[in-house]
Write a protein that holds these residues in place. Structure first.
Motif, PDB file in Angstrom:
ATOM      1  N   MET A   1      -3.782  61.772  62.206  1.00 11.73           N
ATOM      2  CA  MET A   1      -3.994  60.378  62.627  1.00 11.73           C
ATOM      3  C   MET A   1      -2.898  59.493  62.030  1.00 11.73           C
ATOM      4  O   MET A   1      -2.632  59.541  60.834  1.00 11.73           O
ATOM      5  N   THR A   2      -2.249  58.720  62.874  1.00  6.99           N
ATOM      6  CA  THR A   2      -1.203  57.816  62.426  1.00  6.99           C
ATOM      7  C   THR A   2      -1.793  56.688  61.587  1.00  6.99           C
ATOM      8  O   THR A   2      -2.814  56.113  61.936  1.00  6.99           O
ATOM      9  N   GLN A   3      -1.133  56.393  60.449  1.00  4.81           N
ATOM     10  CA  GLN A   3      -1.625  55.324  59.564  1.00  4.81           C
ATOM     11  C   GLN A   3      -0.502  54.349  59.261  1.00  4.81           C
ATOM     12  O   GLN A   3       0.603  54.762  58.883  1.00  4.81           O
ATOM     13  N   ALA A   4      -0.791  53.053  59.422  1.00  2.00           N
ATOM     14  CA  ALA A   4       0.184  52.007  59.121  1.00  2.00           C
ATOM     15  C   ALA A   4       0.042  51.572  57.666  1.00  2.00           C
ATOM     16  O   ALA A   4      -0.857  52.014  56.939  1.00  2.00           O
ATOM     17  N   SER A   5       0.925  50.682  57.237  1.00  8.21           N
ATOM     18  CA  SER A   5       0.825  50.132  55.887  1.00  8.21           C
ATOM     19  C   SER A   5      -0.368  49.194  55.788  1.00  8.21           C
ATOM     20  O   SER A   5      -0.819  48.612  56.792  1.00  8.21           O
ATOM     21  N   THR A   6      -0.901  49.023  54.605  1.00 11.77           N
ATOM     22  CA  THR A   6      -2.116  48.238  54.398  1.00 11.77           C
ATOM     23  C   THR A   6      -1.842  46.745  54.591  1.00 11.77           C
ATOM     24  O   THR A   6      -0.896  46.185  54.044  1.00 11.77           O
ATOM     25  N   ALA A   7      -2.705  46.104  55.367  1.00 13.02           N
ATOM     26  CA  ALA A   7      -2.621  44.665  55.584  1.00 13.02           C
ATOM     27  C   ALA A   7      -3.539  43.943  54.609  1.00 13.02           C
ATOM     28  O   ALA A   7      -4.574  44.486  54.199  1.00 13.02           O
ATOM     29  N   GLU A 247     -15.083  54.133  49.188  1.00  9.67           N
ATOM     30  CA  GLU A 247     -16.146  54.728  48.381  1.00  9.67           C
ATOM     31  C   GLU A 247     -17.017  53.687  47.690  1.00  9.67           C
ATOM     32  O   GLU A 247     -18.135  53.977  47.258  1.00  9.67           O
ATOM     33  N   ASN A 248     -16.543  52.447  47.635  1.00  6.98           N
ATOM     34  CA  ASN A 248     -17.321  51.369  47.028  1.00  6.98           C
ATOM     35  C   ASN A 248     -18.136  50.577  48.061  1.00  6.98           C
ATOM     36  O   ASN A 248     -18.768  49.573  47.716  1.00  6.98           O
ATOM     37  N   GLY A 249     -18.098  51.018  49.303  1.00 10.50           N
ATOM     38  CA  GLY A 249     -18.843  50.326  50.350  1.00 10.50           C
ATOM     39  C   GLY A 249     -18.149  49.091  50.896  1.00 10.50           C
ATOM     40  O   GLY A 249     -18.794  48.269  51.563  1.00 10.50           O
ATOM     41  N   LEU A 250     -16.852  48.952  50.622  1.00  6.31           N
ATOM     42  CA  LEU A 250     -16.086  47.829  51.157  1.00  6.31           C
ATOM     43  C   LEU A 250     -15.351  48.252  52.423  1.00  6.31           C
ATOM     44  O   LEU A 250     -14.979  49.422  52.581  1.00  6.31           O
ATOM     45  N   ALA A 251     -15.153  47.314  53.345  1.00  2.00           N
ATOM     46  CA  ALA A 251     -14.403  47.597  54.567  1.00  2.00           C
ATOM     47  C   ALA A 251     -12.964  47.933  54.199  1.00  2.00           C
ATOM     48  O   ALA A 251     -12.309  47.183  53.459  1.00  2.00           O
ATOM     49  N   SER A 252     -12.481  49.050  54.714  1.00  4.63           N
ATOM     50  CA  SER A 252     -11.143  49.513  54.337  1.00  4.63           C
ATOM     51  C   SER A 252     -10.168  49.538  55.502  1.00  4.63           C
ATOM     52  O   SER A 252      -9.007  49.888  55.324  1.00  4.63           O
ATOM     53  N   GLY A 253     -10.629  49.168  56.706  1.00  2.00           N
ATOM     54  CA  GLY A 253      -9.730  49.160  57.847  1.00  2.00           C
ATOM     55  C   GLY A 253     -10.453  49.544  59.114  1.00  2.00           C
ATOM     56  O   GLY A 253     -11.686  49.459  59.203  1.00  2.00           O
ATOM     57  N   LYS A 263      -5.398  56.134  65.773  1.00  2.00           N
ATOM     58  CA  LYS A 263      -4.629  55.564  64.673  1.00  2.00           C
ATOM     59  C   LYS A 263      -5.568  54.915  63.663  1.00  2.00           C
ATOM     60  O   LYS A 263      -6.729  54.638  63.965  1.00  2.00           O
ATOM     61  N   PHE A 264      -5.034  54.646  62.487  1.00  2.00           N
ATOM     62  CA  PHE A 264      -5.814  53.979  61.448  1.00  2.00           C
ATOM     63  C   PHE A 264      -5.004  52.823  60.876  1.00  2.00           C
ATOM     64  O   PHE A 264      -3.832  52.988  60.513  1.00  2.00           O
ATOM     65  N   GLN A 265      -5.643  51.648  60.829  1.00  2.00           N
ATOM     66  CA  GLN A 265      -5.032  50.470  60.217  1.00  2.00           C
ATOM     67  C   GLN A 265      -5.804  50.127  58.955  1.00  2.00           C
ATOM     68  O   GLN A 265      -6.918  49.600  59.012  1.00  2.00           O
ATOM     69  N   PRO A 266      -5.250  50.427  57.771  1.00  3.27           N
ATOM     70  CA  PRO A 266      -5.938  50.052  56.533  1.00  3.27           C
ATOM     71  C   PRO A 266      -5.782  48.566  56.234  1.00  3.27           C
ATOM     72  O   PRO A 266      -4.808  47.930  56.653  1.00  3.27           O
ATOM     73  N   ALA A 267      -6.753  48.016  55.528  1.00  2.00           N
ATOM     74  CA  ALA A 267      -6.712  46.593  55.193  1.00  2.00           C
ATOM     75  C   ALA A 267      -7.562  46.331  53.970  1.00  2.00           C
ATOM     76  O   ALA A 267      -8.524  47.057  53.678  1.00  2.00           O
ATOM     77  N   LYS A 268      -7.224  45.258  53.268  1.00  2.52           N
ATOM     78  CA  LYS A 268      -8.009  44.841  52.109  1.00  2.52           C
ATOM     79  C   LYS A 268      -9.255  44.070  52.522  1.00  2.52           C
ATOM     80  O   LYS A 268     -10.270  44.088  51.825  1.00  2.52           O
TER      81      LYS A 268
END
Length: 542
Positions: A1-7, A247-253, A263-268
């Motif tokens: 799966m393609t992954q971009a840089s974290t936004a 793993e902390n139950g926070l939205a990660s992307g 694809k996967f877009q990670p985010a804070k």
């Protein structure tokens, strides 16, 4: 799966709410990525750019119902258990590409329905909490109007002068004056002179089929260019399949499909602006061991309390040529005479009215064909020609918007049988218009017929008594109590503290007015809160 840089921030949906948040967060230095399953819409392709615009607008390619449109970027809606169709548009700008740009604010009483009328719920915020954001988004969207409306709450005057009151508005204003009823020139997110990225309105009157000159306050014209200029990245053709958790139950992307590739877009931090149908659909698709009934849904309120905000229409015919095709198409004048509750009427809450043109020949023919008391009249051959000559350019349409109260059985769920082009489940819509909403519409339409009579109509009738407005509201309720609401007063999920919902899903009640101004103000308020509390925000570090 393609992954971009974290936004810093991932926004799902490039419509009114998503574009508002993207612009303001990018301007404040956040790295922003926006994913939208649709594409950019070229003005040259819009139906309003062609003489046959009415035929194009209602055909397969441009129809406001995604089931009729059936583009690859659309997802199907199962309407078997819904009295109303569902209207929306996917792509940069979202449904603002085709909205009428009526730009009106709710009243302070709209935020206190439980307090004043004993039904539904109070909002966890007040009109005063949103006022500065109303003022700011008025400027963003190039709103034209006249200050001093006695029916409106305090606020900055519209940033641009009002459009000239059209002949239809002037004629109806005379009738309302005879009745002693309120009226005021309409407010439009359409500039009366060039403003920002918007050109001056040239009054073509095809606003609802897309503005071909770049005047209307469509989010792809007004907001997204500034977001891009400040570094936001907008990915179109990007259909989000699920929001992920760390793993902390926070939205990660978000996992999404683009050109057939996963694809996967990670985010804070993640913000959802996919409208009152798309947002609950995405939350329900994002189930997990932690949230087996859908992401952020421990309250079981995701998808519930759908408000489709139905409207009614009463058209009148006049001897004078009123040039009713001249724009802006959305509103000439508005009436707030019957907005507030009056117990003597036999229902709670009320309606907002605005005068519109009746469109071109095809739309007028439809109004004859389905109109109450006129549908059985002869309508072919010489009678057709006579009726069309009698009505084209000689008609005025009152649109009556009812406040649609929330009911938990009206809802959005995942459909087990139909799927979109990527195999993701479609949305099942369950909706029945309430008795109270029917009473509001019936009362308002009867008064609208009286207004036509007072204005000198030679003939008037109801064309739509109960029809979907395309305002999809209420399916991720905002509230203080996590057991009875999905998000808090900032739009932040009670269950997932770095997940925000910023579209019309969060409305506790629908109000009786067009919602886009409020949607943008809520999104601006949420973005401002994130900026001001950036050091206190819980964010994913996965």
């Amino acid at each position: 799966m393609t992954q971009a840089s974290t936004a810093d921030v991932l926004i799902v949906g490039a419509g009114a709410s998503g574009a508002t948040a993207a612009k303001h967060l990018a301007e404040q230095g956040f790295s922003v990525v926006v994913l939208d399953q649709g594409h950019w819409t070229s003005p040259s392709d819009l139906p309003g750019n062609h003489p046959e615009y009415e035929l194009l607008w209602g055909n397969h390619l441009w129809h406001p119902d995604p089931n009729m449109r059936s583009r690859p970027e659309d997802y199907p809606t199962n309407l078997d258990d819904s009295e109303q169709p569902v209207y929306m548009y996917n792509g940069a700008g979202g449904s603002t590409v085709f909205f009428a740009a009526v730009w009106s604010r709710p009243l302070p009483s709209d935020f206190r329905v439980r307090t004043f009328d004993g039904v539904a719920d109070d909002w966890p915020i007040s009109y005063e909490d949103l006022q500065p954001h109303f003022d700011a988004t008025d400027r963003d969207m190039g709103v034209s109007g006249l200050a001093g409306n006695p029916a409106y709450p305090p606020g900055a005057p519209p940033p641009l002068p009002a459009h000239p009151i059209h002949l239809t508005g002037l004629r109806m204003a005379e009738g309302l004056n005879r009745l002693g009823w309120h009226w005021w020139p309409g407010y439009s997110a359409i500039p009366s002179r060039a403003h920002g990225h918007q050109t001056q309105c040239v009054r073509l009157g095809v606003c609802r089929t897309g503005c071909v000159v770049g005047a209307k306050g469509s989010a792809d014209v007004t907001l997204l260019p500034d977001a891009l200029r400040h570094g936001a990245r907008i990915e179109t053709g990007a259909r989000v399949a699920r929001i992920t958790l760390d793993e902390n139950g926070l939205a990660s992307g978000a996992v999404y499909f683009q050109d057939g590739e996963e694809k996967f877009q990670p985010a804070k931090l993640v913000m959802l602006g996919a409208n009152g149908i798309g947002t609950p659909r995405l939350l329900l698709m994002s189930d997990s061991a932690r949230f087996p009934n859908g992401l952020a849904n421990t309250s079981d309120m995701v998808g519930r309390r759908l408000m489709l905000h139905p409207f009614g229409s009463a058209v009148g015919l006049y001897e004078d040529d009123l040039e009713d095709w001249v724009g802006p198409a959305g509103t000439q004048i508005e009436c707030m005479e019957f907005y507030e509750s009056d117990p003597s009427r036999g229902f709670v809450r009320g309606s907002k009215w605005h005068v519109m043109g009746t469109g071109g020949p095809l739309e007028m023919a439809t109004r004859w064909h389905i109109g109450e008391g006129v549908s059985e009249e002869p309508f072919w051959g010489a009678e057709f020609t006579a009726r069309m000559k009698q009505s084209i350019g000689h008609s005025i349409d009152w649109i009556v918007h009812a406040e649609d109260l929330p009911e938990e059985h009206n809802r959005v769920t995942l459909d087990p049988t139909i799927a979109d082009s990527d195999g993701l489940p479609g949305a099942k819509i369950t909706y029945t218009t309430s008795e109270n909403t029917h009473k509001i519409l019936d009362f308002g339409l009867n008064r609208a017929l009286e207004a036509h009579e007072a204005a000198g109509a030679s003939k008037a009738w109801v064309t739509f008594r109960n029809f979907s407005s395309g305002h999809n509201l209420g399916t991720a309720k905002m509230g203080d109590d996590p057991e009875t609401s999905v998000v808090d007063k900032w739009g932040r999920s009670h269950d997932v503290p770095n997940l925000y919902v910023i579209d019309g899903s969060v409305f506790p009640t629908s109000t009786a007015t067009n919602p886009t101004s409020t949607i943008c103000a809520l999104a601006k308020r949420a973005a401002t809160h994130i900026v001001e509390t950036r050091r206190e925000q819980e964010v994913s570090t996965a």
